[in-house]
Design a protein around this motif. Sequence first.
Motif, PDB file in Angstrom:
ATOM      1  N   ASP A 136       5.777  -6.132  -8.929  1.00 21.51           N
ATOM      2  CA  ASP A 136       6.574  -5.829  -7.741  1.00 21.51           C
ATOM      3  C   ASP A 136       7.587  -6.976  -7.641  1.00 21.51           C
ATOM      4  O   ASP A 136       7.222  -8.108  -7.313  1.00 21.51           O
ATOM      5  N   ILE A 172      10.004  -7.732  -5.652  1.00 22.91           N
ATOM      6  CA  ILE A 172       9.972  -8.341  -4.317  1.00 22.91           C
ATOM      7  C   ILE A 172       8.976  -7.542  -3.487  1.00 22.91           C
ATOM      8  O   ILE A 172       9.205  -6.378  -3.171  1.00 22.91           O
ATOM      9  N   ASP A 173       7.844  -8.146  -3.169  1.00 18.62           N
ATOM     10  CA  ASP A 173       6.903  -7.504  -2.259  1.00 18.62           C
ATOM     11  C   ASP A 173       7.188  -8.089  -0.884  1.00 18.62           C
ATOM     12  O   ASP A 173       7.194  -9.304  -0.701  1.00 18.62           O
ATOM     13  N   GLY A 174       7.424  -7.181   0.068  1.00 17.77           N
ATOM     14  CA  GLY A 174       7.950  -7.621   1.352  1.00 17.77           C
ATOM     15  C   GLY A 174       9.471  -7.543   1.325  1.00 17.77           C
ATOM     16  O   GLY A 174      10.169  -8.446   1.775  1.00 17.77           O
ATOM     17  N   GLU A 189      -1.190  -3.098   7.983  1.00 19.05           N
ATOM     18  CA  GLU A 189       0.259  -2.892   7.968  1.00 19.05           C
ATOM     19  C   GLU A 189       0.603  -1.537   8.578  1.00 19.05           C
ATOM     20  O   GLU A 189      -0.199  -0.609   8.536  1.00 19.05           O
ATOM     21  N   GLY A 238       3.414   0.015   7.427  1.00 19.82           N
ATOM     22  CA  GLY A 238       3.928   0.735   6.258  1.00 19.82           C
ATOM     23  C   GLY A 238       5.321   1.310   6.465  1.00 19.82           C
ATOM     24  O   GLY A 238       5.857   1.287   7.573  1.00 19.82           O
ATOM     25  N   SER A 239       5.887   1.841   5.385  1.00 19.53           N
ATOM     26  CA  SER A 239       7.256   2.359   5.460  1.00 19.53           C
ATOM     27  C   SER A 239       7.301   3.876   5.553  1.00 19.53           C
ATOM     28  O   SER A 239       8.363   4.467   5.671  1.00 19.53           O
ATOM     29  N   GLY A 256       3.720  -7.910   6.484  1.00 20.60           N
ATOM     30  CA  GLY A 256       4.770  -7.188   5.763  1.00 20.60           C
ATOM     31  C   GLY A 256       4.781  -7.320   4.255  1.00 20.60           C
ATOM     32  O   GLY A 256       5.700  -6.831   3.615  1.00 20.60           O
ATOM     33  N   ALA A 298       1.896  -6.825   1.107  1.00 20.21           N
ATOM     34  CA  ALA A 298       0.515  -6.580   0.676  1.00 20.21           C
ATOM     35  C   ALA A 298       0.007  -7.727  -0.198  1.00 20.21           C
ATOM     36  O   ALA A 298      -1.121  -8.199  -0.032  1.00 20.21           O
ATOM     37  N   ILE A 336       0.115   2.089  -0.071  1.00 19.24           N
ATOM     38  CA  ILE A 336       0.689   1.126  -1.001  1.00 19.24           C
ATOM     39  C   ILE A 336       0.596   1.651  -2.436  1.00 19.24           C
ATOM     40  O   ILE A 336       0.050   2.728  -2.672  1.00 19.24           O
TER      41      ILE A 336
HETATM   42  C1  LIP Z   1       5.544  -3.294   1.016  1.00 20.02           C
HETATM   43  C2  LIP Z   1       4.058  -3.575   1.076  1.00 20.02           C
HETATM   44  C3  LIP Z   1       3.566  -3.556   2.496  1.00 20.02           C
HETATM   45  C4  LIP Z   1       3.773  -2.189   3.060  1.00 20.02           C
HETATM   46  C5  LIP Z   1       5.253  -1.832   3.014  1.00 20.02           C
HETATM   47  C6  LIP Z   1       5.810  -1.958   1.613  1.00 20.02           C
HETATM   48  P1  LIP Z   1       7.511  -3.510  -0.834  1.00 20.02           P
HETATM   49  O1  LIP Z   1       5.965  -3.342  -0.340  1.00 20.02           O
HETATM   50  O2  LIP Z   1       3.735  -4.774   0.533  1.00 20.02           O
HETATM   51  O3  LIP Z   1       2.191  -3.880   2.538  1.00 20.02           O
HETATM   52  O4  LIP Z   1       3.272  -2.110   4.360  1.00 20.02           O
HETATM   53  O5  LIP Z   1       5.447  -0.527   3.454  1.00 20.02           O
HETATM   54  O6  LIP Z   1       5.329  -0.931   0.778  1.00 20.02           O
HETATM   55  O7  LIP Z   1       8.120  -2.147  -0.706  1.00 20.02           O
HETATM   56  O8  LIP Z   1       8.171  -4.512   0.026  1.00 20.02           O
HETATM   57  O9  LIP Z   1       7.393  -3.929  -2.252  1.00 20.02           O
END
Ligand code: LIP
Length: 273
Positions: A90, A92-94, A162, A164-165, A193, A195, A215
């Motif tokens: 990933d 950029i996570d977050g 979380e 989530g999106s 924000g 995971a 996720i």
């Molecule tokens: C994010 C996750 C987070 C989740 C967000 C999103 P991203 O990943 O790490 O836990 O709640 O919706 O999926 O999209 O920033 O890599």
Amino acid sequence: SDQELCEWYETGIQLAKECGHMIKDCFYKDKKVTQKSSFADLVTETDQAVEKYFTKEIHKKYPGHKVIGEETVADGYKINFTDDPTWIIDPIDGTSNFIHRLPYTCVSIGLTINKEEIIGIVYNPITNDFFQARKGHGAFCNGEKLSVTGLEDIEKAMFIMEFGSNRDPDKMAVKFKNLFTLNKASHGIRAYGSAALNLCAVAQGRGDGYVEHGIHCWDIVAGAVIVREAGGVVLDPSGQKFDLMSRCCLAAASLPLAMKVSSLIEDPGFGRD
Ligand code: LIP
């Protein structure tokens, strides 16, 4: 072999540092943001650039290795998870935190072999927290060994969850119900924000559990290794064995705590990757 694994671990660490520098360079600059599955599911040029760089470097060094990356999959490439050594990134996570300049963002890199999670590296270049773990060799943050709290009593626990999106009202309703239930049973819930960083927080003993539905494998693969190596448990939220492709994750500081959480929460039904 062990020697090979050592070298792969070093490569992952080196590339994570380079990816981190790319993220840090762009953190305070204007960003070009694009929508993915919903108006709240976002990607920036930096996500794409980091993933492209990492993938190129891995293929150059290890032609037999596979790479699964969030943004490549978002571009329509299908996940083909095999027994081969597979780097799951990933970039950029977050991403939402990155866009909103919240310094809780990271690059997350995991390695699986025979579909088993072996190496996990998570780097937040803004706060300079570098997490790393290799199966059987412990988990560390900036060189310091990590361990979970070991807490078993839910009434004394702090959880990370979380929102989530996903903006589907039925899925959101189940997620909010789970938030309500766990908040009622414990000291409280936090949502940071990311995971990957949530899992690292549990590994560090900053919170006793983390649960999320919706996720993907790249959000959790590295953090799963880090939590286990810090003495925690990682399961499917149903209480069954953890499955990287099942789009959900339950991490906890002890097995009794994990089972208690599992008995309280419901599955919003995101399907599989
Ligand atoms: C994010 C996750 C987070 C989740 C967000 C999103 P991203 O990943 O790490 O836990 O709640 O919706 O999926 O999209 O920033 O890599």
